[in-house]
Design a protein around this motif. Sequence first.
Motif, PDB file in Angstrom:
ATOM      1  N   LYS A  72       0.876  -1.181   0.134  1.00 47.00           N
ATOM      2  CA  LYS A  72      -0.165   0.004  -0.011  1.00 47.00           C
ATOM      3  C   LYS A  72       0.789   1.186  -0.050  1.00 47.00           C
ATOM      4  O   LYS A  72       0.624   2.171  -0.587  1.00 47.00           O
ATOM      5  N   LYS A  76       0.645   3.852  -2.818  1.00 46.94           N
ATOM      6  CA  LYS A  76       0.382   5.371  -2.687  1.00 46.94           C
ATOM      7  C   LYS A  76       1.485   6.442  -3.406  1.00 46.94           C
ATOM      8  O   LYS A  76       1.234   7.358  -3.793  1.00 46.94           O
ATOM      9  N   ASN A  79       0.954   6.579  -6.940  1.00 49.06           N
ATOM     10  CA  ASN A  79      -0.035   7.501  -7.161  1.00 49.06           C
ATOM     11  C   ASN A  79       0.590   9.191  -6.959  1.00 49.06           C
ATOM     12  O   ASN A  79       0.272   9.768  -7.825  1.00 49.06           O
ATOM     13  N   SER A  80       1.192   9.423  -5.972  1.00 47.32           N
ATOM     14  CA  SER A  80       1.402  10.688  -5.706  1.00 47.32           C
ATOM     15  C   SER A  80       2.480  11.377  -6.674  1.00 47.32           C
ATOM     16  O   SER A  80       2.607  12.300  -6.961  1.00 47.32           O
ATOM     17  N   ALA A 168      -5.093   1.770  -4.349  1.00 47.37           N
ATOM     18  CA  ALA A 168      -5.250   3.196  -4.453  1.00 47.37           C
ATOM     19  C   ALA A 168      -5.043   3.532  -5.725  1.00 47.37           C
ATOM     20  O   ALA A 168      -5.429   4.499  -6.452  1.00 47.37           O
ATOM     21  N   THR A 396      -1.204  11.434   4.180  1.00 46.59           N
ATOM     22  CA  THR A 396      -0.655  11.420   2.995  1.00 46.59           C
ATOM     23  C   THR A 396       0.837  11.382   3.460  1.00 46.59           C
ATOM     24  O   THR A 396       1.805  11.073   2.619  1.00 46.59           O
ATOM     25  N   TRP A 399       2.451   8.085   4.265  1.00 51.41           N
ATOM     26  CA  TRP A 399       2.916   7.167   3.240  1.00 51.41           C
ATOM     27  C   TRP A 399       4.049   7.865   2.349  1.00 51.41           C
ATOM     28  O   TRP A 399       4.736   7.054   1.726  1.00 51.41           O
TER      29      TRP A 399
END
Length: 401
Positions: A72, A76, A79-80, A168, A396, A399
């Motif tokens: 995870k 994350k 994603n970011s 995610a 946030t 992560w």
Amino acid sequence: MLKEIHRDKPHYPLNPIASLESLAAALDIPLISLRDLAKTADNNYHEFELVVTKKDGTEKIRLIKDPKLPLKKIQKRINSRILSKVKFPPYLHGGIKDKDNPRDYFTNASSHTNSHIIISVDVKNFYPSITRDKVLEIFKNFFKFSQNVAEILTDLVTFEDTLPQGAATSSYLANLIFHDKEYTLVNTFRKKSFTYTRLLDDITVSSSRNLSDTKKTDIIKDISRMISGKNLKINDKKTDITSRDDHNRTMKVTGLLVNSFNPRCLKSDKKNIRAAVKNCEIEFLNSSSSPKYHKLWNETSGKVAKLQRVGHSQAKALRLRLSTIFPTISEERSQQLQREVSYLEKEKLEKRSRIGFLKRINNAIYICGVLLRKNKVLAKSLRDRLVILKPSETYTDFWEK
């Protein structure tokens, strides 16, 4: 026209990642750890069933695949640091974080207000049908990443060779599934004065004028060709055409009425929301501190938020009524909170860096907010002690560490 086409096409503005070393640096993880995690990705999921209430009130069981902590954390960061950098076109409305251009079910419906014809198409079994080869193609052909980078990223975001519902990264990738075809379809529809939007697996096309049956069929065929081009299928049971001329049917998009210039809630929804607030008022008198009431109030607050989102005139009054029946906590729960704060303060340093510790802190801070209505001095004192213990300001931040 080229400007319109460019606007319609998703765009990744950063340089492609060419090596695994560069990918590891971008994700801030040792390359050996990245490789190990990719090899064992399928073993890093919890599976559970989630009961979801559909728009028609019926319930559906959805199998959720929730990544375990190490995976995870990497997802994350993918994603970011990669997926969220994509510039998504305005016709995509689901699963995209965009402060400058917020997107959700309301903005999706807003695109089709006051239309004469609305055509709704649903992609069947959407997430499970997005297979490994399609995800690999996105990383190779859209992001232009090298083969080995694309493969390891695909390993990290797929589960048993499909896109997992619960990860995610899945919504971002689902938005890119038609990256090489959708923009041309949108441009074609625009030339014909049709409006196209997609909220993940829900596709809507509308027209401000009436259309012949042949043209309606052609629109569905055009959408079907795009979908089948990715080996996906239309859910024929959910394909729907509504017209302003049909006074026996309501024109809906993502659960909202679009007959007028602004999206509105269905009458049945408004009735149910008012009934939910009334039920809260009754339950408040029975036990305002019970876990059951806490859950009921939060669910009802979410329903009222829907009325606020569409700007309904009754939303303010309903929100005011809810504000007078806030959940409270019992003396026993207050004592439990004080003990929990003491336990958290005694927790070993190595455990304070874990997500579970952060969740316990945030839950205790939430309860302090409830206690504030009853005992301001104690609530502020406990909250001050908790804030000092927080390993990260937000999830946030956690992560990204």
